[in-house]
Write a protein that holds these residues in place. Structure first.
Motif, PDB file in Angstrom:
ATOM      1  N   VAL A   1       0.546  -4.064  -5.838  1.00  0.00           N
ATOM      2  CA  VAL A   1       0.693  -2.667  -5.442  1.00  0.00           C
ATOM      3  C   VAL A   1      -0.663  -1.968  -5.507  1.00  0.00           C
ATOM      4  O   VAL A   1      -1.374  -2.057  -6.516  1.00  0.00           O
ATOM      5  N   ILE A   2      -1.019  -1.293  -4.425  1.00  0.00           N
ATOM      6  CA  ILE A   2      -2.234  -0.492  -4.374  1.00  0.00           C
ATOM      7  C   ILE A   2      -1.843   0.945  -4.062  1.00  0.00           C
ATOM      8  O   ILE A   2      -1.250   1.217  -3.017  1.00  0.00           O
ATOM      9  N   ASP A   3      -2.140   1.855  -4.986  1.00  0.00           N
ATOM     10  CA  ASP A   3      -1.834   3.275  -4.777  1.00  0.00           C
ATOM     11  C   ASP A   3      -2.960   3.901  -3.960  1.00  0.00           C
ATOM     12  O   ASP A   3      -4.099   3.983  -4.413  1.00  0.00           O
ATOM     13  N   CYS A   4      -2.645   4.338  -2.758  1.00  0.00           N
ATOM     14  CA  CYS A   4      -3.651   4.920  -1.862  1.00  0.00           C
ATOM     15  C   CYS A   4      -3.974   6.363  -2.203  1.00  0.00           C
ATOM     16  O   CYS A   4      -4.945   6.925  -1.664  1.00  0.00           O
ATOM     17  N   GLY A   5      -3.157   6.990  -3.036  1.00  0.00           N
ATOM     18  CA  GLY A   5      -3.454   8.342  -3.504  1.00  0.00           C
ATOM     19  C   GLY A   5      -3.531   9.382  -2.406  1.00  0.00           C
ATOM     20  O   GLY A   5      -4.272  10.355  -2.521  1.00  0.00           O
TER      21      GLY A   5
ATOM     22  N   LEU B   1       0.856  -1.180   0.000  1.00  0.00           N
ATOM     23  CA  LEU B   1       0.000   0.000   0.000  1.00  0.00           C
ATOM     24  C   LEU B   1       0.893   1.232   0.000  1.00  0.00           C
ATOM     25  O   LEU B   1       1.566   1.522   1.004  1.00  0.00           O
ATOM     26  N   GLU B   2       0.907   1.944  -1.108  1.00  0.00           N
ATOM     27  CA  GLU B   2       1.831   3.063  -1.230  1.00  0.00           C
ATOM     28  C   GLU B   2       1.097   4.397  -1.171  1.00  0.00           C
ATOM     29  O   GLU B   2      -0.084   4.497  -1.470  1.00  0.00           O
ATOM     30  N   ASN B   3       1.858   5.416  -0.744  1.00  0.00           N
ATOM     31  CA  ASN B   3       1.365   6.792  -0.719  1.00  0.00           C
ATOM     32  C   ASN B   3       0.107   6.927   0.137  1.00  0.00           C
ATOM     33  O   ASN B   3      -0.919   7.437  -0.289  1.00  0.00           O
ATOM     34  N   ALA B   4       0.201   6.457   1.384  1.00  0.00           N
ATOM     35  CA  ALA B   4      -0.925   6.533   2.313  1.00  0.00           C
ATOM     36  C   ALA B   4      -0.608   7.496   3.452  1.00  0.00           C
ATOM     37  O   ALA B   4       0.560   7.649   3.853  1.00  0.00           O
TER      38      ALA B   4
ATOM     39  N   THR C   1       3.114  10.101   6.227  1.00  0.00           N
ATOM     40  CA  THR C   1       2.905   9.648   4.855  1.00  0.00           C
ATOM     41  C   THR C   1       3.943   8.587   4.523  1.00  0.00           C
ATOM     42  O   THR C   1       5.139   8.768   4.803  1.00  0.00           O
TER      43      THR C   1
ATOM     44  N   SER D   1      10.207   0.437  -1.138  1.00  0.00           N
ATOM     45  CA  SER D   1       9.762  -0.143  -2.394  1.00  0.00           C
ATOM     46  C   SER D   1       9.007  -1.436  -2.140  1.00  0.00           C
ATOM     47  O   SER D   1       9.112  -2.044  -1.066  1.00  0.00           O
TER      48      SER D   1
ATOM     49  N   ASN E   1       4.459   4.082   3.057  1.00  0.00           N
ATOM     50  CA  ASN E   1       4.004   2.843   2.457  1.00  0.00           C
ATOM     51  C   ASN E   1       3.883   1.763   3.528  1.00  0.00           C
ATOM     52  O   ASN E   1       4.598   1.785   4.537  1.00  0.00           O
TER      53      ASN E   1
END
Length: 425
Positions: free
Chosen positions: A44-48, A5-8, A20, A37, A22
């Motif tokens: 990969v799930i982009d949390c936006g 989970l990235e960018n959360a 902020t 990484s 991952n």
């Protein structure tokens, strides 16, 4: 499957931080926080930039199985919970029949595991049939998986019966949940006493009924030394007694309903039965006092107190209508009102929604830490929407927030590292 989970925006109620970064989920646990990484082969799930927090542990949920499956089933409650970011339900024993024997407890535990996408743990009745006359087999029920003991909203009137049950519960380390109300004063009441109830001609109860009930329970806790949790504190008059009990070292905690934090007695309006709750909605001063008590930590837990009721039981004159409201899907957006009003921070909110209930019940959930269960909710706290009760996953649609503009959308819910809900739009 390993998830990255990235960018959360990571909400840590234990560390009281928002950062902020991952998060890696693997093997049903949070494997790493802040990884640079994704591991090889991870999804990969982009949390936006959305918020990632421990899944809500909702304490005090009524489910209709057994006996009232037409109001709510384990499956419909589980789907509603997943859509609301609730990853663990703590279910009440006020079913038909009551969960008061190991056999009934084993049945509902098996049914819940088969039907629900989220975790469900059950409380058992403190007295047989919830009748307040004879205590249940607490030891056998603990062995069968009961997480706590309560007669829910049916108050045990005989202090000798209650003291015996508390003494036995203490010997086993069992947690007892009380409903602080003086039953004689509160019987038949549909509102809180005052000018508004008098003008509407609604049978009412004085706020002191809660204080009297709490004082009695705390006296018995002091006498027996049992572990105790007050399910709902809703009036300012009760707070000094709760504060004294904690200061005196009693093993006492307390909760509050999200409806009593966000609504007041005037919301009843022209006899709107979806606002008929137990306890009844209180004054605005009481509501603000409850928010302050949560902010200070005096009240430990916020819950939905999800109570499904069918249309036939709500479409009645106010004093005859069933009490209660559904809340699994509205708990988080309603609670976010306290964030938008600047009354709580996100870490503090999730301390009351997830960390504190999990800790009190001895569960490993509620934490944003490496090695903790990967039960998480991803949400955008600022997304506005108007609630349509017919879009709720619950079988019953009795929400006081129907047609209300709310903020906060659940984007995804994870249980043991598996995504059990994802927003479609």
């Amino acid at each position: 499957m390993t998830l990255f989970l990235e960018n959360a925006r990571i909400i840590d109620p234990e560390g009281d931080t928002v950062t902020t970064g991952n998060v890696i989920l693997d093997g049903g646990q949070i494997a790493a926080i802040g990884a640079a990484s994704a591991p090889k082969g991870a999804q990969v799930i982009d949390c936006g930039g959305a918020c990632l927090a421990p899944g809500i542990v909702d304490w005090g949920v009524k489910i209709g199985e057994p006996g009232e499956r037409h109001k709510e089933s384990f499956r419909s409650a589980g789907l509603a919970a997943a859509a609301g970011g609730v990853t663990t339900l703590i279910a009440r024993p006020d079913t038909t029949p009551a969960i008061d024997t190991p056999e009934v407890l084993e049945f509902v535990t098996r049914r819940a595991a088969e039907a629900s996408p989220v975790r469900i743990r059950h409380m058992a009745a403190l007295t047989k049939g919830r009748d307040g006359r004879e205590m249940t087999e607490i030891g056998f029920l603990l062995d069968a998986g009961a997480i706590a003991f309560t007669d829910a909203t049916r108050v045990t009137t005989d202090p000798k019966v209650l003291s015996r049950a508390l003494t036995y519960a203490r010997s086993l380390g069992a947690l007892v949940i009380g409903h602080p109300q003086e039953p004689g004063l509160s019987h038949g009441a549909a509102a809180t006493s005052g000018k508004f109830a008098s003008l509407r001609g609604i049978p009412a109860v004085h706020p002191m009924a809660e204080r009297i009930g709490l004082d009695r329970d705390l006296g018995l806790i002091e006498m027996t030394g049992a572990r105790y949790h007050a399910d709902q504190i809703t009036t300012a008059r009760s707070l000094p007694a709760l504060e004294r009990a904690k200061a005196n070292g009693l093993d006492v905690t307390a909760g509050v309903s999200i409806h009593h934090l966000t609504l007041n007695e005037f919301d009843v309006g022209d006899y709107r039965t979806f606002f008929k709750l137990t306890p009844p909605l209180r004054s605005e001063d009481d509501r603000l006092a409850m928010i302050e008590a949560v902010a200070s930590g005096l009240i430990d837990v916020i819950g939905s107190f999800h109570t499904p009721a069918d249309e036939e039981s709500k479409r009645l004159p106010f004093e005859d209508a069933a009490s209660g409201a559904v809340g699994l899907q509205t708990l988080l957006p309603a609670a976010l009102r306290l964030i938008h009003a600047g009354q709580l921070t996100l870490p503090h909110l999730f301390r009351a929604l997830a960390l504190n209930p999990a800790r009190r019940l001895g569960l490993p959930q509620g934490r944003m830490a490496e090695g903790a269960p990967a039960d998480l909710v991803l949400f955008n706290p600022d997304t506005p929407f108007v609630l349509d009760r017919f879009t709720l996953a619950s079988k019953s649609k009795n929400t006081p927030f129907d047609g209300t503009r709310m903020e906060g959308k659940v984007l995804a819910t994870f249980v043991a590292g598996h995504q059990v809900y994802g927003a479609t739009s």
